[in-house]
Design a protein around this motif. Structure first.
Motif, PDB file in Angstrom:
ATOM      1  N   GLU A 108      10.477  10.699   8.380  1.00 56.86           N
ATOM      2  CA  GLU A 108      10.627  11.976   7.588  1.00 56.86           C
ATOM      3  C   GLU A 108      11.327  11.654   6.078  1.00 56.86           C
ATOM      4  OE1 GLU A 108      10.700  15.117  11.442  1.00 56.86           O
ATOM      5  OE2 GLU A 108      12.561  13.846  10.715  1.00 56.86           O
TER       6      GLU A 108
ATOM      7  N   SER B  64       8.751  10.282   4.118  1.00 54.78           N
ATOM      8  CA  SER B  64       7.701  11.298   3.516  1.00 54.78           C
ATOM      9  C   SER B  64       8.442  12.289   2.754  1.00 54.78           C
ATOM     10  CB  SER B  64       7.141  11.660   4.688  1.00 54.78           C
ATOM     11  OG  SER B  64       7.774  12.553   5.416  1.00 54.78           O
TER      12      SER B  64
ATOM     13  N   GLN C 179       6.175  14.928   0.332  1.00 61.53           N
ATOM     14  CA  GLN C 179       6.066  16.307   0.656  1.00 61.53           C
ATOM     15  C   GLN C 179       6.600  17.292  -0.272  1.00 61.53           C
ATOM     16  OE1 GLN C 179       8.050  16.394   4.357  1.00 61.53           O
ATOM     17  NE2 GLN C 179       6.202  15.944   5.649  1.00 61.53           N
TER      18      GLN C 179
ATOM     19  N   ALA D  53      -1.133  15.135  -1.643  1.00 60.67           N
ATOM     20  CA  ALA D  53      -2.066  15.446  -0.554  1.00 60.67           C
ATOM     21  C   ALA D  53      -1.772  15.033   0.852  1.00 60.67           C
ATOM     22  CB  ALA D  53      -3.521  14.811  -0.896  1.00 60.67           C
ATOM     23  N   LYS D  54      -1.577  16.185   1.855  1.00 62.10           N
ATOM     24  CA  LYS D  54      -1.395  16.063   3.138  1.00 62.10           C
ATOM     25  C   LYS D  54      -2.022  14.918   3.872  1.00 62.10           C
ATOM     26  CE  LYS D  54       0.971  19.575   5.459  1.00 62.10           C
ATOM     27  NZ  LYS D  54       1.287  20.646   4.184  1.00 62.10           N
ATOM     28  N   ALA D  55      -3.255  14.580   3.675  1.00 60.49           N
ATOM     29  CA  ALA D  55      -3.987  13.493   4.291  1.00 60.49           C
ATOM     30  C   ALA D  55      -3.445  12.245   3.877  1.00 60.49           C
ATOM     31  CB  ALA D  55      -5.573  13.792   4.099  1.00 60.49           C
ATOM     32  N   GLU D  56      -2.906  12.323   2.816  1.00 64.19           N
ATOM     33  CA  GLU D  56      -2.486  10.911   2.071  1.00 64.19           C
ATOM     34  C   GLU D  56      -1.049  10.623   2.649  1.00 64.19           C
ATOM     35  OE1 GLU D  56      -1.554   9.774  -2.115  1.00 64.19           O
ATOM     36  OE2 GLU D  56      -3.181  11.295  -2.071  1.00 64.19           O
ATOM     37  N   ILE D  57      -0.440  11.323   3.058  1.00 63.29           N
ATOM     38  CA  ILE D  57       1.034  11.051   3.202  1.00 63.29           C
ATOM     39  C   ILE D  57       1.174   9.986   4.541  1.00 63.29           C
ATOM     40  CG2 ILE D  57       3.286  12.267   4.216  1.00 63.29           C
ATOM     41  CD1 ILE D  57       2.588  14.638   2.564  1.00 63.29           C
TER      42      ILE D  57
END
Lengths: 360, 281
Positions: free
Chosen positions: A112, A115, A119, A124-128
């Motif tokens: 976390e 990331s 965030q 992009a969420k998919a990339e994280i």
């Protein structure tokens, strides 16, 4: 600072050397009456590893904080890739920081923490997940992804801090004495890893330290700060071989400072004389200890300066011997290859070219 | 290190204190709650009818729920007042920090009763608030609903307990290392993200401690309803007070007290668990 008061030398905005990533232009910083930085100008090339070296209180961390955006310059400007940087808030700068005490979020796991930057900056969420895994792999911390930072050792926290700062792919990474809390062995290891990481990623590193060895080992260039002003900016080899000032000569490596008198190209220091292309008057020369050699029979170089001195003290340190020489009351430090115990008077010599004239 | 005699002597006062003023009264209260009153006398006959009454007579539960609603209101309002204050003082007050801190603390030195009466003078029909409203021609007649309402109780208790909420909150905000805030900004977090993702989670233990203070202290309050509440805002402690006083039904009063005590203890237990879970140092 308004445009009118900035120096005309810096006039056209987006210029500067073609590959300069960061330009610090005539930046000063005052805290109340205390002047912490005095008109610093510095350029950092893209892909460079530049170290800000200085004692505590020299202003190196303040300069870093100005670039990160935690402080505002009292005057002057900071530019990055042709854009004004110092007017942007920290969260809009493509600069990331590895903090001195890592500053990891204690309430978040390693994963976390890493990331976080993605965030909050709206990646992009998919990339994280992929980028976080990549960053953790880079610092070999993937197996600790679910741990809390408080459960990790100093070296591990250091790696997480590095991954967290790199995950946003900054153009410039600022490192504020990142290794100072580690023990000597781990420190050496991390130095190597930092250097190879920087080469691999090609990210520009601005590294702050008070440790001159660290600066010498890691940097492409060293910017030496003293009392809020730049003493010298040069490559480690250059700064070691040709220190501009007596402070630089003493701070980077060890040296002998010879306060000599020059008259028509002839230097006089105590009983010694040699030739140097220097204007008349008092000149300080820096002579590195390893430039002084023990004379063995009839010695070599033509411009050798020979002298006889008494060995006052000898300290054995493995591959070399540190000598303190007494030359008619003057102290000279020498470092020679290991050669058994010395006592009494001996002949020594150095090359005139090794005595480098420095400013006070 | 220390002799046994020394240990015995220094531990005597706290043991006596706890025994005489805490354990003994609680034991008496506990025992009373299982006794009963017959023909105006307390009879030492063990039974559960006091606890049964609690659930049979709707008045008690109604008052208990009202008390909890008022406590929740006080907690919420004092958090809404205390958090921004603590946040501002910790992060933005700069040199004024110490002065502001003193200003928050000073009301704690003023007697509870004095502050209660002050609210009476402000809210009453001849009070400051009504006088002002009439003076600026917002109302013609004095409004009576300011005073003697649950609203007045919540207002007064919020005023009194906000410093209690503020103190642990402020302490927890002060303990957040500032480089965490910088790290958040450095990673691209604006003020909003930094607050929601870093500052708020790290201040949760303080927030919880403050909320517990406000809730538990309100739960046991009986003076605010007497001073500014009126009949419509009777709280559970008022009932206990009257049962021990004019109504002379100590066993029922004790049973209610034990219930409140259990409620409070489980609440404290719960918040303690949560606080542990939310603190990371």
């Amino acid at each position: 600072m308004t445009l009118a008061s900035s120096s005309p030398l810096q006039a056209p905005a987006a210029t500067g050397s073609a590959d300069a990533l960061l330009e610090v232009r005539n930046v000063a910083k005052r805290f109340g009456a205390r002047e912490v930085l005095k008109h610093i100008s510095l350029e950092i090339a893209s892909g460079e590893f530049l170290t800000l070296l200085g004692e505590s209180g020299s202003g190196k961390t303040t300069l870093l904080r100005l670039i990160a955006g935690f402080e505002q310059p009292s005057s002057g400007e900071i530019w990055m890739s042709g854009e004004r940087l110092d007017t942007l808030p920290p969260y809009k700068r493509r600069v990331n920081t590895v903090f001195q005490n890592y500053a990891l979020f204690p309430h978040l796991t390693v994963q976390e923490n890493v990331s976080y930057g993605l965030q909050v900056s709206g990646a992009a969420k998919a990339e994280i997940p992929g980028r976080v895994a990549e960053a953790l792999l880079m610092v070999k911390m993937q197996e600790f992804a679910a741990s809390r930072p408080t459960k990790l050792s100093g070296g591990q926290q250091q790696r997480v801090a590095l991954a967290r700062a790199l995950v946003n792919r900054p153009k410039l990474l600022l490192l504020d004495e990142p290794l100072s809390a580690l023990d000597a062995n781990l420190r050496k290891q991390m130095q190597g890893e930092l250097k190879s990481l920087q080469r691999e990623l090609g990210i520009t590193f601005l590294f702050v330290t008070h440790d001159q060895d660290e600066a010498m080992t890691l940097s492409d260039r060293i910017a030496l700060l003293k009392d809020g002003a730049l003493e010298q900016v040069a490559s480690p080899r250059e700064i070691y071989a040709h220190p501009a000032t007596s402070y630089t000569a003493q701070f980077i490596g060890q040296t002998n400072l010879l306060r000599a008198e020059v008259r028509s190209g002839v230097v006089t220091w105590g009983s010694l004389q040699w030739k140097a292309a220097q204007p008349d008057g008092r000149v300080i020369f820096s002579l590195r200890p390893e430039a002084i050699h023990l004379a063995a029979g009839s010695s070599s170089a033509s411009d050798a300066v020979r002298f006889r001195a008494r060995v006052q003290q000898q300290i054995f340190s493995g591959s070399s011997e540190h000598l303190e020489l007494d030359l008619a009351g003057q102290l000279l430090r020498a470092r020679i290859p290991t050669r058994g115990s010395l006592s009494g008077e001996h002949d020594f010599w150095f090359t005139a070219a090794d005595a480098v004239a420095v400013r006070e | 290190m220390y002799s046994r005699a020394y240990k015995a002597i220094v531990s005597l006062p706290p043991i006596l204190w706890v025994g005489l003023f805490l354990l003994l009264p609680y034991a008496l209260m506990f025992a009373h709650s299982f006794w009963m009153v017959r023909e105006g006398m307390i009879v030492h006959q063990w039974n559960l009818q006091n606890y049964a009454k609690l659930f049979q007579n709707p008045v008690y539960l109604e008052v208990l729920f009202r008390t909890m609603r008022i406590a929740a209101g006080v907690t919420l309002l004092s958090l809404l007042l205390g958090y921004p204050l603590a946040y501002y003082m910790s992060f933005h007050a700069g040199a004024r920090k110490d002065l502001l801190y003193q200003l928050v603390i000073v009301p704690l030195w003023v007697s509870y009763l004095v502050r209660g009466y002050a609210w009476k003078t402000i809210l009453g029909s001849e009070g400051v608030l009504n006088g002002f409203l009439q003076y600026i021609h917002v109302t013609r007649e004095p409004l009576s609903f300011f005073l003697y309402s649950p609203f007045a109780v919540v207002l007064m208790l919020t005023h009194i307990y906000t410093p209690f909420v503020f103190l642990p909150l402020y302490a927890s905000l002060e303990h957040i290392p500032r480089n965490l805030v910088e790290a958040s900004q450095d990673l691209g977090g604006g003020s909003r993200a930094t607050f929601l993702r870093v500052i708020l989670p790290l201040s949760l233990p303080g927030l919880l401690a403050g909320a517990t203070f406000a809730f538990v202290l309100t739960l046991g309050d009986f003076l605010a309803p007497l001073l500014v509440g009126g009949p419509s805002s009777i709280m559970i402690a008022n009932i206990v007070q009257s049962l021990f006083g004019t109504a002379y039904d100590w066993p029922l009063g004790a049973a209610i007290s034990v219930s409140i005590l259990l409620l409070t203890i489980s609440l404290l237990f719960l918040t303690e668990r949560l606080e542990k879970r939310w603190s990371f140092r």
